[in-house]
Design an enzyme around this catalytic site. Structure first.
Site, PDB file in Angstrom:
ATOM      1  N   HIS A 306       0.908  -1.125   0.302  1.00  0.00           N
ATOM      2  CA  HIS A 306      -0.106   0.153  -0.647  1.00  0.00           C
ATOM      3  C   HIS A 306       0.746   1.385   0.657  1.00  0.00           C
ATOM      4  O   HIS A 306       1.721   1.466   0.687  1.00  0.00           O
ATOM      5  CB  HIS A 306      -0.619   0.102   1.165  1.00  0.00           C
ATOM      6  CG  HIS A 306      -1.938   1.384   1.101  1.00  0.00           C
ATOM      7  ND1 HIS A 306      -2.090   2.500   1.264  1.00  0.00           N
ATOM      8  CD2 HIS A 306      -3.213   0.768   0.615  1.00  0.00           C
ATOM      9  CE1 HIS A 306      -3.394   3.087   0.998  1.00  0.00           C
ATOM     10  NE2 HIS A 306      -3.806   2.216   0.600  1.00  0.00           N
ATOM     11  N   ASP A 364      -7.970  -5.477  -0.126  1.00  0.00           N
ATOM     12  CA  ASP A 364      -8.555  -6.223  -1.139  1.00  0.00           C
ATOM     13  C   ASP A 364      -7.523  -7.908  -1.034  1.00  0.00           C
ATOM     14  O   ASP A 364      -8.400  -8.865  -1.432  1.00  0.00           O
ATOM     15  CB  ASP A 364      -7.664  -5.540  -1.959  1.00  0.00           C
ATOM     16  CG  ASP A 364      -7.933  -4.273  -2.714  1.00  0.00           C
ATOM     17  OD1 ASP A 364      -7.503  -3.061  -2.712  1.00  0.00           O
ATOM     18  OD2 ASP A 364      -9.565  -3.986  -2.888  1.00  0.00           O
TER      19      ASP A 364
HETATM   20  C1  SDX Z   1      -6.445  -0.038  -2.861  1.00  0.00           C
HETATM   21  O1  SDX Z   1      -3.949   4.303  -2.021  1.00  0.00           O
HETATM   22  C2  SDX Z   1      -5.238   3.720  -1.678  1.00  0.00           C
HETATM   23  O2  SDX Z   1      -5.598   4.379  -0.121  1.00  0.00           O
HETATM   24  C3  SDX Z   1      -5.744   3.113  -2.384  1.00  0.00           C
HETATM   25  C4  SDX Z   1      -6.586   1.933  -1.361  1.00  0.00           C
HETATM   26  C5  SDX Z   1      -8.108   2.600  -0.840  1.00  0.00           C
HETATM   27  O3  SDX Z   1      -8.734   2.548  -0.259  1.00  0.00           O
HETATM   28  O4  SDX Z   1      -8.691   3.917  -1.690  1.00  0.00           O
HETATM   29  O5  SDX Z   1      -6.434   1.816   0.026  1.00  0.00           O
HETATM   30  C6  SDX Z   1      -7.413   0.744  -2.044  1.00  0.00           C
HETATM   31  O6  SDX Z   1      -5.580   0.524  -4.125  1.00  0.00           O
HETATM   32  C7  SDX Z   1      -5.415  -0.828  -1.987  1.00  0.00           C
HETATM   33  C8  SDX Z   1      -4.078  -1.262  -2.521  1.00  0.00           C
HETATM   34  C9  SDX Z   1      -4.906  -2.390  -4.206  1.00  0.00           C
HETATM   35  N1  SDX Z   1      -3.414  -2.848  -4.735  1.00  0.00           N
HETATM   36  C10 SDX Z   1      -3.269  -3.375  -4.470  1.00  0.00           C
HETATM   37  O7  SDX Z   1      -3.075  -4.930  -4.034  1.00  0.00           O
HETATM   38  C11 SDX Z   1      -2.212  -3.948  -5.895  1.00  0.00           C
HETATM   39  C12 SDX Z   1      -0.850  -4.411  -5.164  1.00  0.00           C
HETATM   40  N2  SDX Z   1       0.393  -3.987  -4.384  1.00  0.00           N
HETATM   41  C13 SDX Z   1       0.963  -2.606  -5.470  1.00  0.00           C
HETATM   42  O8  SDX Z   1       0.778  -2.776  -7.019  1.00  0.00           O
HETATM   43  C14 SDX Z   1       1.924  -1.767  -5.009  1.00  0.00           C
HETATM   44  O9  SDX Z   1       1.665  -2.038  -3.759  1.00  0.00           O
HETATM   45  C15 SDX Z   1       0.391  -0.448  -4.471  1.00  0.00           C
HETATM   46  C16 SDX Z   1       0.403   0.310  -6.311  1.00  0.00           C
HETATM   47  C17 SDX Z   1      -0.478  -0.673  -3.878  1.00  0.00           C
HETATM   48  C18 SDX Z   1       1.663   0.061  -3.875  1.00  0.00           C
HETATM   49  O10 SDX Z   1       2.763   0.887  -4.747  1.00  0.00           O
HETATM   50  P1  SDX Z   1       3.496   1.989  -3.873  1.00  0.00           P
HETATM   51  O11 SDX Z   1       3.640   2.785  -2.700  1.00  0.00           O
HETATM   52  O12 SDX Z   1       4.212   3.202  -4.929  1.00  0.00           O
HETATM   53  O13 SDX Z   1       5.026   0.763  -3.714  1.00  0.00           O
HETATM   54  P2  SDX Z   1       6.386   0.730  -5.018  1.00  0.00           P
HETATM   55  O14 SDX Z   1       5.764  -0.189  -6.343  1.00  0.00           O
HETATM   56  O15 SDX Z   1       7.693   1.869  -5.284  1.00  0.00           O
HETATM   57  O16 SDX Z   1       6.817  -0.228  -4.078  1.00  0.00           O
HETATM   58  C19 SDX Z   1       7.563  -0.507  -3.107  1.00  0.00           C
HETATM   59  C20 SDX Z   1       8.643  -1.900  -2.845  1.00  0.00           C
HETATM   60  C21 SDX Z   1       9.326  -2.180  -4.834  1.00  0.00           C
HETATM   61  O17 SDX Z   1      10.467  -3.168  -4.909  1.00  0.00           O
HETATM   62  P3  SDX Z   1      11.740  -2.128  -5.380  1.00  0.00           P
HETATM   63  O18 SDX Z   1      12.020  -1.314  -5.957  1.00  0.00           O
HETATM   64  O19 SDX Z   1      11.617  -1.471  -3.423  1.00  0.00           O
HETATM   65  O20 SDX Z   1      12.659  -3.360  -4.460  1.00  0.00           O
HETATM   66  O21 SDX Z   1       7.960  -2.642  -2.951  1.00  0.00           O
HETATM   67  C22 SDX Z   1       7.790  -3.627  -3.677  1.00  0.00           C
HETATM   68  C23 SDX Z   1       7.729  -2.893  -5.926  1.00  0.00           C
HETATM   69  O22 SDX Z   1       8.284  -3.781  -5.751  1.00  0.00           O
HETATM   70  N3  SDX Z   1       6.323  -4.188  -4.432  1.00  0.00           N
HETATM   71  C24 SDX Z   1       5.524  -5.410  -4.395  1.00  0.00           C
HETATM   72  C25 SDX Z   1       4.084  -5.445  -3.724  1.00  0.00           C
HETATM   73  N4  SDX Z   1       4.097  -3.792  -3.988  1.00  0.00           N
HETATM   74  C26 SDX Z   1       4.784  -3.738  -4.008  1.00  0.00           C
HETATM   75  N5  SDX Z   1       6.554  -6.440  -4.784  1.00  0.00           N
HETATM   76  C27 SDX Z   1       5.894  -7.617  -4.787  1.00  0.00           C
HETATM   77  N6  SDX Z   1       4.013  -7.657  -4.560  1.00  0.00           N
HETATM   78  C28 SDX Z   1       3.667  -5.963  -4.112  1.00  0.00           C
HETATM   79  N7  SDX Z   1       1.759  -6.570  -3.846  1.00  0.00           N
END
Ligand code: SDX
Length: 429
Positions: A306, A364
């Site tokens: 998140h 989710d």
């Molecule tokens: C919702 O914003 C809100 O409030 C949203 C929400 C709401 O109520 O409105 O809460 C609802 O959208 C919840 C989130 C639902 N999405 C998912 O579950 C999809 C999977 N999650 C990822 O896509 C991700 O975690 C995000 C998009 C939710 C957040 O991404 P960020 O904050 O931009 O973090 P990032 O992509 O910069 O990741 C940081 C690190 C990275 O690794 P490094 O580059 O540091 O090595 O964490 C890794 C990412 O690769 N990472 C994951 C991951 N999420 C982040 N690796 C594997 N699986 C994941 N799910």
């Protein structure tokens, strides 16, 4: 406001900015004069360090796993109140007393029907259209029918439009579902509460009486409460930006629905269930965890991580409890997808890759299992999210419209394209 100042030094130049303090949470540097002072922009794609507005609606502490709506913790609202009470709180800022709640419920109940001519809109879609495509289209079309509540400068019209959307979203969502399964639409009923009415519109058929299970209705209502609002997330920011141009509220909410559809946002509940189903059995979990860690593999663990919560999403805990409650009532505690989810959560929370990045289950992760058990197909999950989030979008939109300092949102950029060059005629290219 604090009397603190922030100073930015660039070479020999020095610029000063006010430091502003909220009631709780990080202070902000007011850099609105930066461009005027320094002829420079800030650069923050994804807005990871940017506060886009001042708001008094929802507060999130991502490290402590805290979510407050007008100061009330989400778990207390979900366990003690109901969704329409939370709607009132988000819109008006206080919990309603008995009379206020009765009046609010009455107003919502009496706005649930759609203009009958809107029913014809559905027949323009393919039966296998994704129901989120239907939601974007039909909600946007509300502005073609309710002209008496599109003048955003009129407070009474803003409230009428707000009530209409809160009341009509379940009807439109249920119709999108019925249309996708080829069953006749079921009209709303004023003798049913909000969640029961929605389940009745989704699962009743003309051929026989349909009794809503009160335990499932309570679970549905609680799921709506958990999804009601969440600060300045992507879809809420979309609604605010659309509203800042003066677009009518129906069009703004349709824009929010479109943004929520993405799998990185509200589409994650559908993607998470599809992922759990693809994993199939707990012994395949390690293979998927390795893919999630592989930078060359676009696969993400859906329902994990998140932007704000770097600790457990407080909504996910309540969602998990609701999942067990619903599966128990329905006698589906042996659902293999639940086994995979619980094992996946256990392994991931012990894995350094996820722990070091603060990746925990979000709302989710479990919602899909619950909604599937309630009888919804995966493509309806984000529709339900948009139904519940409508009140949050509206509350944030109203707060923006009623802010006297509000102006159209218009970000700038770091331009890296070609500098000025002359046109080259076709015969010389
Ligand atoms: C919702 O914003 C809100 O409030 C949203 C929400 C709401 O109520 O409105 O809460 C609802 O959208 C919840 C989130 C639902 N999405 C998912 O579950 C999809 C999977 N999650 C990822 O896509 C991700 O975690 C995000 C998009 C939710 C957040 O991404 P960020 O904050 O931009 O973090 P990032 O992509 O910069 O990741 C940081 C690190 C990275 O690794 P490094 O580059 O540091 O090595 O964490 C890794 C990412 O690769 N990472 C994951 C991951 N999420 C982040 N690796 C594997 N699986 C994941 N799910």
């Amino acid at each position: 406001m604090t009397d603190q100042k922030a100073t930015l030094n660039i070479g020999e130049e020095s610029y000063e900015f006010e430091v502003r303090q909220g009631s709780v949470g990080p202070d902000v540097l007011d850099i609105s004069s930066l461009y005027k002072q320094s002829d420079r922009f800030t650069f923050d794609p994804g807005f990871t360090s940017t506060a886009s507005c001042e708001s008094a609606i929802t507060y999130i502490d991502g490290d402590a796993g805290i979510l407050l709506h007008r100061g009330y913790p989400i778990d207390e609202l979900a366990e003690n109140g109901d969704f329409l009470e939370t709607c009132y709180l988000l819109l008006y800022g206080e919990l309603p007393n008995k009379e206020q709640k009765a009046d609010f419920v009455h107003r919502v109940t009496n706005h649930t029907m759609l203009h009958d001519q809107m029913i014809k809109l559905f027949s323009g879609f393919r039966r296998d259209a994704h129901p989120m495509a239907v939601m974007v289209g039909v909600v946007g079309a509300l502005s073609a029918f309710y002209h008496d509540s599109t003048d955003i400068t009129d407070e009474s019209q803003r409230m009428v439009a707000s009530m209409r959307m809160i009341a009509k979203m379940p009807t439109i969502a249920a119709m999108a579902y019925k249309y996708s399964v080829g069953q006749p639409f079921v009209y709303p009923r004023n003798d049913l509460d909000y969640a029961s009415n929605f389940l009745h519109m989704c699962f009743a058929v003309p051929a026989e009486d349909y009794q809503v299970n009160p335990v499932l209705a309570r679970a549905m209502d609680r799921i709506f409460t958990l999804h009601a609002d969440h600060e300045q997330n992507a879809s809420t920011s979309t609604v605010r930006l659309a509203g800042s141009s003066g677009a009518n509220p129906f069009a703004c909410i349709a824009a929010g629905i479109a943004c929520l559809w993405g799998p990185a946002h509200g589409g994650a509940n559908e993607a998470a269930l599809n992922m759990l189903t693809e994993i199939g059995t707990p012994d395949r979990i390690p293979e998927f965890l390795e893919r999630a860690k592989d930078k060359n593999d676009p696969f993400r663990l859906m329902g994990f991580g998140h932007r704000v919560y770097k600790n457990y999403d407080p909504r996910a805990k309540i969602m998990q409890q609701t999942t067990h409650e619903v599966l128990g009532v329905l006698g589906k505690t042996d659902d293999p997808v639940l086994d995979v989810a619980m094992e996946l959560e256990k392994i991931a929370l012990e894995d350094d890759y996820f722990k070091s990045r603060g990746l925990y289950p979000n709302i989710d992760f479990y919602s899909g299992i619950t909604l599937k058990a309630l009888g919804f197909p995966p493509e309806m999950f984000t529709v339900l999210f948009s139904l519940a989030r409508t009140v949050g979008w509206i509350a944030q939109w109203k707060e923006m419209i009623e802010d006297p300092k509000q102006k159209i949102g218009r970000p700038r950029q770091l331009y890296t394209g070609p500098t000025k060059r002359s046109y080259v005629s076709l015969d010389k290219r």
